[in-house]
Structure formats: structure tokens, C-alpha cells
Design a protein around this motif. Sequence first.
Motif, PDB file in Angstrom:
ATOM      1  N   LEU A 112       0.824  -1.200   0.000  1.00 24.92           N
ATOM      2  CA  LEU A 112       0.000   0.000   0.000  1.00 24.92           C
ATOM      3  C   LEU A 112       0.862   1.255   0.000  1.00 24.92           C
ATOM      4  O   LEU A 112       0.623   2.191  -0.773  1.00 24.92           O
ATOM      5  CB  LEU A 112      -0.936   0.005   1.210  1.00 24.92           C
ATOM      6  N   PHE A 113       1.900   1.291   0.817  1.00 22.55           N
ATOM      7  CA  PHE A 113       2.779   2.463   0.875  1.00 22.55           C
ATOM      8  C   PHE A 113       3.558   2.646  -0.430  1.00 22.55           C
ATOM      9  O   PHE A 113       3.751   3.771  -0.886  1.00 22.55           O
ATOM     10  CB  PHE A 113       3.729   2.382   2.065  1.00 22.55           C
ATOM     11  N   VAL A 114       3.996   1.544  -1.033  1.00 21.14           N
ATOM     12  CA  VAL A 114       4.680   1.647  -2.323  1.00 21.14           C
ATOM     13  C   VAL A 114       3.727   2.195  -3.375  1.00 21.14           C
ATOM     14  O   VAL A 114       4.089   3.075  -4.165  1.00 21.14           O
ATOM     15  CB  VAL A 114       5.268   0.278  -2.746  1.00 21.14           C
ATOM     16  N   LEU A 115       2.500   1.704  -3.395  1.00 19.04           N
ATOM     17  CA  LEU A 115       1.499   2.207  -4.337  1.00 19.04           C
ATOM     18  C   LEU A 115       1.223   3.686  -4.114  1.00 19.04           C
ATOM     19  O   LEU A 115       1.136   4.467  -5.073  1.00 19.04           O
ATOM     20  CB  LEU A 115       0.209   1.394  -4.209  1.00 19.04           C
ATOM     21  N   LEU A 116       1.109   4.093  -2.868  1.00 15.85           N
ATOM     22  CA  LEU A 116       0.885   5.506  -2.563  1.00 15.85           C
ATOM     23  C   LEU A 116       2.073   6.361  -2.980  1.00 15.85           C
ATOM     24  O   LEU A 116       1.895   7.480  -3.484  1.00 15.85           O
ATOM     25  CB  LEU A 116       0.584   5.692  -1.079  1.00 15.85           C
ATOM     26  N   MET A 117       3.300   5.854  -2.797  1.00 15.58           N
ATOM     27  CA  MET A 117       4.482   6.603  -3.213  1.00 15.58           C
ATOM     28  C   MET A 117       4.528   6.750  -4.725  1.00 15.58           C
ATOM     29  O   MET A 117       4.793   7.838  -5.247  1.00 15.58           O
ATOM     30  CB  MET A 117       5.761   5.907  -2.736  1.00 15.58           C
ATOM     31  N   VAL A 118       4.265   5.661  -5.458  1.00 21.41           N
ATOM     32  CA  VAL A 118       4.278   5.726  -6.918  1.00 21.41           C
ATOM     33  C   VAL A 118       3.197   6.675  -7.411  1.00 21.41           C
ATOM     34  O   VAL A 118       3.425   7.488  -8.315  1.00 21.41           O
ATOM     35  CB  VAL A 118       4.109   4.308  -7.528  1.00 21.41           C
ATOM     36  N   THR A 119       2.019   6.606  -6.814  1.00 20.36           N
ATOM     37  CA  THR A 119       0.933   7.515  -7.186  1.00 20.36           C
ATOM     38  C   THR A 119       1.317   8.955  -6.880  1.00 20.36           C
ATOM     39  O   THR A 119       1.087   9.853  -7.701  1.00 20.36           O
ATOM     40  CB  THR A 119      -0.359   7.138  -6.434  1.00 20.36           C
ATOM     41  N   GLY A 120       1.908   9.198  -5.740  1.00 22.28           N
ATOM     42  CA  GLY A 120       2.324  10.550  -5.374  1.00 22.28           C
ATOM     43  C   GLY A 120       3.390  11.093  -6.292  1.00 22.28           C
ATOM     44  O   GLY A 120       3.359  12.260  -6.696  1.00 22.28           O
ATOM     45  N   VAL A 121       4.353  10.251  -6.664  1.00 21.84           N
ATOM     46  CA  VAL A 121       5.403  10.688  -7.593  1.00 21.84           C
ATOM     47  C   VAL A 121       4.802  10.983  -8.953  1.00 21.84           C
ATOM     48  O   VAL A 121       5.152  11.977  -9.603  1.00 21.84           O
ATOM     49  CB  VAL A 121       6.525   9.617  -7.687  1.00 21.84           C
ATOM     50  N   GLY A 122       3.874  10.141  -9.399  1.00 22.47           N
ATOM     51  CA  GLY A 122       3.223  10.365 -10.690  1.00 22.47           C
ATOM     52  C   GLY A 122       2.433  11.655 -10.706  1.00 22.47           C
ATOM     53  O   GLY A 122       2.512  12.445 -11.663  1.00 22.47           O
ATOM     54  N   ILE A 123       1.682  11.905  -9.669  1.00 24.05           N
ATOM     55  CA  ILE A 123       0.895  13.143  -9.591  1.00 24.05           C
ATOM     56  C   ILE A 123       1.824  14.343  -9.502  1.00 24.05           C
ATOM     57  O   ILE A 123       1.596  15.377 -10.139  1.00 24.05           O
ATOM     58  CB  ILE A 123      -0.076  13.082  -8.392  1.00 24.05           C
ATOM     59  N   GLY A 124       2.914  14.209  -8.747  1.00 28.13           N
ATOM     60  CA  GLY A 124       3.874  15.306  -8.619  1.00 28.13           C
ATOM     61  C   GLY A 124       4.558  15.630  -9.929  1.00 28.13           C
ATOM     62  O   GLY A 124       4.772  16.797 -10.282  1.00 28.13           O
ATOM     63  N   SER A 125       4.924  14.581 -10.687  1.00 34.67           N
ATOM     64  CA  SER A 125       5.588  14.839 -11.965  1.00 34.67           C
ATOM     65  C   SER A 125       4.625  15.428 -12.992  1.00 34.67           C
ATOM     66  O   SER A 125       5.014  16.260 -13.820  1.00 34.67           O
ATOM     67  CB  SER A 125       6.222  13.574 -12.515  1.00 34.67           C
ATOM     68  N   MET A 126       3.346  15.030 -12.937  1.00 38.36           N
ATOM     69  CA  MET A 126       2.359  15.616 -13.837  1.00 38.36           C
ATOM     70  C   MET A 126       2.123  17.080 -13.495  1.00 38.36           C
ATOM     71  O   MET A 126       1.981  17.935 -14.374  1.00 38.36           O
ATOM     72  CB  MET A 126       1.034  14.828 -13.780  1.00 38.36           C
ATOM     73  N   ALA A 127       2.114  17.379 -12.204  1.00 30.25           N
ATOM     74  CA  ALA A 127       1.898  18.771 -11.794  1.00 30.25           C
ATOM     75  C   ALA A 127       3.104  19.637 -12.153  1.00 30.25           C
ATOM     76  O   ALA A 127       2.959  20.814 -12.471  1.00 30.25           O
ATOM     77  CB  ALA A 127       1.634  18.830 -10.300  1.00 30.25           C
ATOM     78  N   ALA A 128       4.310  19.052 -12.126  1.00 27.32           N
ATOM     79  CA  ALA A 128       5.506  19.815 -12.470  1.00 27.32           C
ATOM     80  C   ALA A 128       5.606  20.102 -13.959  1.00 27.32           C
ATOM     81  O   ALA A 128       6.238  21.079 -14.363  1.00 27.32           O
ATOM     82  CB  ALA A 128       6.746  19.055 -12.009  1.00 27.32           C
ATOM     83  N   GLN A 129       4.971  19.292 -14.802  1.00 21.78           N
ATOM     84  CA  GLN A 129       5.023  19.493 -16.244  1.00 21.78           C
ATOM     85  C   GLN A 129       4.036  20.537 -16.730  1.00 21.78           C
ATOM     86  O   GLN A 129       4.143  21.000 -17.858  1.00 21.78           O
ATOM     87  CB  GLN A 129       4.763  18.167 -16.969  1.00 21.78           C
ATOM     88  N   ARG A 130       3.103  20.897 -15.931  1.00 24.12           N
ATOM     89  CA  ARG A 130       2.111  21.927 -16.334  1.00 24.12           C
ATOM     90  C   ARG A 130       2.789  23.279 -16.427  1.00 24.12           C
ATOM     91  O   ARG A 130       3.579  23.660 -15.573  1.00 24.12           O
ATOM     92  CB  ARG A 130       0.966  22.009 -15.329  1.00 24.12           C
ATOM     93  N   PRO A 131       2.440  24.036 -17.480  1.00 26.87           N
ATOM     94  CA  PRO A 131       3.048  25.372 -17.608  1.00 26.87           C
ATOM     95  C   PRO A 131       2.489  26.390 -16.656  1.00 26.87           C
ATOM     96  O   PRO A 131       1.505  26.378 -16.086  1.00 26.87           O
ATOM     97  CB  PRO A 131       2.755  25.766 -19.053  1.00 26.87           C
TER      98      PRO A 131
END
Length: 131
Positions: A112-131
Motif C-alpha cells: 500500500l505504501f509503495v502504491l501511494l508513493m508511486v501515485t504521489g510521484v506520478g501526480i507530482g511529476s504531472m503537476a511539475a510538467q504543467r506550464p
Amino acid sequence: SLHDALPIFVCILMLLFVVGNLVMSSIAAKALADSGNGAVGAGLMLGMTIGYGISAMLIIYPTLKLSKYASNIGRLAETQSFADLISALREQRRFWKFYGILMLIYISLILLFVLLMVTGVGIGSMAAQRP
């Protein structure tokens, strides 16, 4: 033989009692150290007390099972009774079943924690790519 294993289980039993006492001592020490820090200290003290209390309970149950197992092995060595053997093996089975369930819970939490970390990293990287 089972009689030869008795000293090993007695040592494990004593080690579990020592660990349980250390856990309870650390709860008391942490409570005393944080008692003067106001609401944050009180909240931390409550959380630590609950966490260490749960940890202590997780130590006490297998300790009791090993104690009963050691007693039954001692009785088995004296009586050579099939009923004592069944009783000893039943306590040992309960001990390992408890740790098997605990292992499944820990593995589930890790996944569960690994899944939450991967989800958090994915959401963070998507938010960082927004202009």
C-alpha cells in the motif's frame, strides 16, 4: 528432539519478555520527556503510547504461546504422553499462525505504501510538467 529444543524456546521467551519491558520503559521515558511541551507534546505522547502499546500487545501474545509451548514440552519430556505432544504442537501452530497473519498484514501495508508513493510521484511529476 523436542526436549532438546526446550532451552532455545526458554531463551526466546526471556528475550521477548526483555523486549516487552524495554518497550514499556520507552513509553514511560518518552511520556516524561514530552510532558512539558504543551499540546504538541501531549499529542505526541498519546500517539507514542498507543503505538508502543500495540507493539507491546503484539509481543505479549507470542510470548504467552511460546511459554505454553515450553511448558508442554517440559511436561512431554516427563510423561511421553501423546496428548502432551498434541498440546505442545497446537501451541506452536498458534504461534506461527499469528506471525503468518502479521506477516501478511505487514506485506499488505508495504505494498500500500509503495502504491501511494508511486501515485504521489506520478501526480507530482504531472503537476511539475504543467506550464
